[in-house]
Enzyme design. Sequence first.
Site, PDB file in Angstrom:
ATOM      1  CD  GLU A 187      -4.926  -4.795  17.053  1.00 40.01           C
ATOM      2  OE1 GLU A 187      -5.840  -4.388  16.738  1.00 40.01           O
ATOM      3  OE2 GLU A 187      -4.460  -5.549  17.887  1.00 40.01           O
ATOM      4  CE  LYS A 206      -9.895  -5.229  18.013  1.00 44.28           C
ATOM      5  NZ  LYS A 206      -8.440  -5.225  17.763  1.00 44.28           N
ATOM      6  CG  HIS A 228      -0.079  -6.693  21.389  1.00 42.80           C
ATOM      7  ND1 HIS A 228      -0.893  -6.486  19.902  1.00 42.80           N
ATOM      8  CD2 HIS A 228      -0.012  -5.672  21.730  1.00 42.80           C
ATOM      9  CE1 HIS A 228      -1.405  -5.528  20.014  1.00 42.80           C
ATOM     10  NE2 HIS A 228      -1.051  -4.759  21.285  1.00 42.80           N
ATOM     11  CG  ASP A 268     -19.857   0.396   4.007  1.00 37.20           C
ATOM     12  OD1 ASP A 268     -19.335   0.200   5.552  1.00 37.20           O
ATOM     13  OD2 ASP A 268     -21.082   0.713   3.665  1.00 37.20           O
TER      14      ASP A 268
HETATM   15  C1  MEV Z   1      -6.534  -7.972  19.495  1.00 36.31           C
HETATM   16  O1  MEV Z   1      -6.667  -7.131  18.540  1.00 36.31           O
HETATM   17  C2  MEV Z   1      -7.238  -9.158  19.382  1.00 36.31           C
HETATM   18  C3  MEV Z   1      -7.459 -10.317  20.177  1.00 36.31           C
HETATM   19  O2  MEV Z   1      -7.732  -9.534  21.640  1.00 36.31           O
HETATM   20  C4  MEV Z   1      -8.278 -11.157  19.890  1.00 36.31           C
HETATM   21  C5  MEV Z   1      -8.462 -12.448  20.846  1.00 36.31           C
HETATM   22  O3  MEV Z   1      -8.619 -12.091  21.942  1.00 36.31           O
HETATM   23  O4  MEV Z   1      -8.917 -13.368  20.679  1.00 36.31           O
HETATM   24  C6  MEV Z   1      -6.061 -10.838  20.586  1.00 36.31           C
END
Ligand code: MEV
Length: 450
Positions: free
Chosen positions: A87, A281, A394, A297
């Site tokens: 990513e 996530k 991003h 793992d």
């Molecule tokens: C993207 O991989 C992760 C985010 O969505 C985490 C979040 O929203 O805290 C930017």
Amino acid sequence: MKNPEPVKGFSKLNKESKINWLIENYFEDPESALNTLKSYWHDDQKLQKMHDEFIENSITNYYLPYGIAPNFLVNDKMYCLPMAIEESSVVAAMAKAANFWVERGGFRSRVISTKKIGHVHFVWRGNNIQELSAFFDNLKPKLITGTDGITENMRRRGGGILDIELIDRCDLEPNYYQIKGTFETCDSMGANFINTVLEEWAKILQQEAMTDGALHDREIDVIMCILSNYTPECIVRSEVSCPVESLTPKNEMDPEEFAMKFMRAVHCAEIEPYRAVTHNKGIMNGVDSLVIATGNDFRAIEACAHAYAAREGKYRSLTHVNVSDGIFRFWIEIPLALGTVGGITKLHPMVKFSHELLGNPNATELMQVIASAGLAQNFSALRSLTTTGIQKGHMKMHLLNVLNQLGATDKEKASLVRHFTDKVPSHQNIVDAFCDMRGITRADLERASS
Ligand code: MEV
């Protein structure tokens, strides 16, 4: 796609035959498919063979980018983090958080406990639980002595079996019981060790049931023996803190306002599962990239982290924040069952490289570094989300992916990266800028790529 007949004895074929079968049955252009596979083979035959031997039916290698994030200060030790991840923005976000916190004392991390769990799941058809309890009291020392040979090495390293309990789970299912083992596996993740002990326990359980006067072998059926990847007692806590007034550089957002927005953002993830999953996530972006780079793992780590996040019956944030007496505190508590020995840690050259880069940490030190990486990643995400928005950083990192998809040359890429220095790129405006630069229309571009 063609629809081939089931293939028999596939794993016994050699690599070449496997590939031939594959490309003939699944690809329109077998030559191009073969070239793709071959382009990822390693020139060094020995190294390639080693990779092929990691798994069954290996036909090539699958690359992930391997990035590094320097200036990562944990417990006063300066790390450079190895990160294997696809990513675009994750390494950049980690580096940003590292640079931010290195000027504010870095991360403080401590391991709370390192226990691992495994079970022999079994059915007992008797109905006097006291009989089973008495049988178990008799059995327990035999489970320990009967696995002395297996545990000897681990005991020498300071680990082994910590406890063995009989668990009655008839509340969940009639006749369902477990022998629950608690283990210390030192620097190894411990899956093989625990599973070997459990399978031996199952044999001893069945033998003893056969010879025990009170129980009959027919009364006990072992369902399975397996470690649990849920390790709520293998926990690490990492924290960052600083005076609220030093939270934002001068001339940026007011620090108190930032702290307030940040707290609200964490609070959303503490109360709202839809937000908590995305929040966690983001934490796992940091955690997994290091877990993969260090040969651990990530499926086990993921499964456990999310189960832990839901331990109170509702899925919640793994990080928490507090502001009191003018001090901003942000912390994570996360289960991480990691190994620094065993598995592929001493085999895979890049895994060895990662361990050396981290100073060959033991498992507890690695837990501290990786938990801090999860916290750092979450800090960066929340900082962007509550200030500039996430897309700015991003898409900046994603820009090169889009340009590569468009087939931009190095010169064109450099020019468009310059073009977007002070603009937020979206997929749409990257394509537009690319077309303008080439003096073509969108329709020309679509025609050229079809
Ligand atoms: C993207 O991989 C992760 C985010 O969505 C985490 C979040 O929203 O805290 C930017």
